[in-house]
Design an enzyme around this catalytic site. Structure first.
Site, PDB file in Angstrom:
ATOM      1  CG  HIS A  73      44.878   8.515   1.403  1.00  0.00           C
ATOM      2  ND1 HIS A  73      44.926   9.614   0.594  1.00  0.00           N
ATOM      3  CD2 HIS A  73      43.571   8.382   1.775  1.00  0.00           C
ATOM      4  CE1 HIS A  73      43.719  10.150   0.469  1.00  0.00           C
ATOM      5  NE2 HIS A  73      42.882   9.418   1.172  1.00  0.00           N
ATOM      6  CB  SER A  89      71.166  -5.158  -9.698  1.00  0.00           C
ATOM      7  OG  SER A  89      72.211  -4.332  -9.226  1.00  0.00           O
ATOM      8  CE  LYS A 122      67.466  -3.673  -6.835  1.00  0.00           C
ATOM      9  NZ  LYS A 122      67.689  -2.269  -7.242  1.00  0.00           N
TER      10      LYS A 122
END
Length: 468
Positions: free
Chosen positions: A155, A278, A284
């Site tokens: 989860h 980017s 990035k």
């Protein structure tokens, strides 16, 4: 000028591979149709239905002749028929005595459905080749990182210790099952279509079924029990299988996407020279492949939904459902081929940070070991009592900002009938001792994929501390 991204000179590489795109261009499709028509004439000549000389003339012509696509477009619009323009143009270049025997008794659906069968056969070959590479890359990761301990997550939250090899083995096993599915379904989809107007084959009389066998043999396809004009389950199954394959690839991509996040940093996509992450944020390193395979899988699932609609087919022929496949089958094939090719690049170049995996596990203060601790204490105080004891200790320990060992020492000390020394706590909280059947599971997958050698695992190993 291209109106669809699959044909774009700028972006087409993202949505289709060149070899699969070539199947569906006007030229590729028309060339395949002409070959089918020549093969049909040859099969009809085999059973004495068409003059041998006519069949030979048709074959000679289609071997070298290609229609002008602009003219073919005009003819198709003028006739309002899917193939009449092509037949008219072919008859013009055939010897007069052969022109009347081309397309003898066949229909648009005989032609296009047989083409579908050939397309699905080619796609099966392409996908098997690339899936085998992807499976091999996943199995190699499973072998190399068999003992590389990391945090398993449930989860989205820290769960139990696993190894990265276990995660990769799950991928390899799933890809392996898709290879099985591709092969197993061939007999249901690689079938000629030759039925005539309503699938009764009445036009061809007594030699109809012999013609069908000869046609299938020449194409390397099988003969169905009866024509499949309205039985679209083969196409629906194949497009659904493409959705399954791309779904698995998307799952792998999503896992890399999540684990590449800087705050986790356990995996990184391969970075090609010159790649810009980017324009505005130069630091990035974006997960481009992971995002791409997720996008492609969404599109294939949408096409699969429409393919299933085709099962609802009216009477003995229904263009509403059947012609939808003209769009969705090529699209699904191109997207699936691009997806699996991207998966190969992703898995073969995947960067694994084993030290970061162990560091992320260690910084959790032992809490992922709550399950194994509970299991050990169950032998002394029962499972449910042990669960409550460890649960309370974990909650209190997190509130106090201490590790699980400190929290457990207090809880065990106050529990009647329980006493654990330092060595017992060491064993209970050692992630390398809490891997269950993971090694056996990995070995079973590696054995199936041919990567397990006699006496051990092939490829680079990793030590028990998780360092390759």
């Amino acid at each position: 000028m291209s109106a669809h991204l699959t044909d774009s000179e700028v972006y087409g590489h993202l949505w289709a591979s060149p070899e699969v795109r070539a199947l569906f261009t006007d030229g590729g499709r028309t060339s395949a149709w002409l070959d089918i028509l020549a093969t049909l004439a040859e099969a009809q000549a085999d059973v004495g239905m068409v003059p041998q000389a006519a069949a030979e003339a048709i074959r000679r012509t289609v071997t070298t002749w290609r229609p002008d696509m602009a003219e073919l477009g005009v003819r198709t619009r003028e006739t309002g028929h899917s193939t009449m323009g092509l037949i008219q143009m072919l008859q013009q270049v055939l010897p007069k005595e052969a022109g009347g025997w081309v397309y003898y008794g066949a229909t648009v659906q005989d032609l296009t459905d047989t083409w579908f069968a050939l397309v699905m056969r080619t796609m099966t070959t392409v996908l098997r080749r690339d899936l085998d590479r992807a499976r091999g890359a996943a199995a190699a990761l499973a072998s190399r990182y068999r003992n590389t301990v990391m945090c398993g997550r449930s989860h989205g939250q820290p769960g139990l210790p696993i190894t990265f090899g276990f995660k990769a083995a799950v991928w390899a096993a799933e890809l392996d099952r898709h290879l099985d599915r591709l092969e197993e379904g061939r007999s249901r989809r690689e079938l000629v279509q030759i039925g005539g107007g309503l699938g009764t084959m009445e036009f061809w009389g007594a030699e109809a079924e012999s013609m069908s066998v000869a046609f299938a043999d020449r194409l390397g396809l099988a003969v169905p029990a009866l024509p499949w004009l309205t039985a679209r389950d083969g196409v629906a199954e194949f497009v659904s299988l493409l959705a399954l394959v791309t779904g698995t690839v998307a799952k792998i991509g999503d896992e890399v996407y999540e684990l590449q996040r800087e705050e986790i940093g356990e995996l990184r996509e391969p970075l090609a020279e010159g790649t810009v992450g980017s324009i505005t944020m130069p630091h990035k390193r974006n997960p481009e492949l992971s995002e791409l395979v997720n996008t492609l899988a969404r599109l294939v699932r949408a096409d699969a939904s429409l393919a299933l609609e085709g099962l609802v087919h009216g009477h003995e022929r229904d263009g509403r459902a059947w012609k939808t496949e003209w769009l969705i089958l090529p699209e699904a094939c191109m997207y699936a081929a691009a997806s699996v090719a991207a998966a190969v690049r992703l898995l073969e170049g995947l960067e694994v940070d084993a030290e970061r995996m162990r560091a992320n596990l260690d910084r959790l203060g032992g809490y992922p070991m709550s399950g194994p601790v509970m299991r050990a204490l169950s032998d002394h105080i029962g499972k449910h009592t042990a669960q409550m004891l460890v649960h309370r200790a974990a909650l209190e320990g997190r509130e106090r900002g201490v590790d699980l060992r400190t929290a457990l020492e207090s809880a065990v000390a106050s529990a009647p009938g329980l006493a654990l020394d330092a060595a017992q706590f060491d064993r209970l909280l050692d992630p390398d001792r809490a891997l269950g059947s993971i090694p056996r599971f990995i070995d079973a997958v590696l054995a199936r994929t041919g990567r397990l050698s006699v006496g051990g695992v092939t490829g680079g190993g990793a030590d028990g501390c998780g360092h390759p």
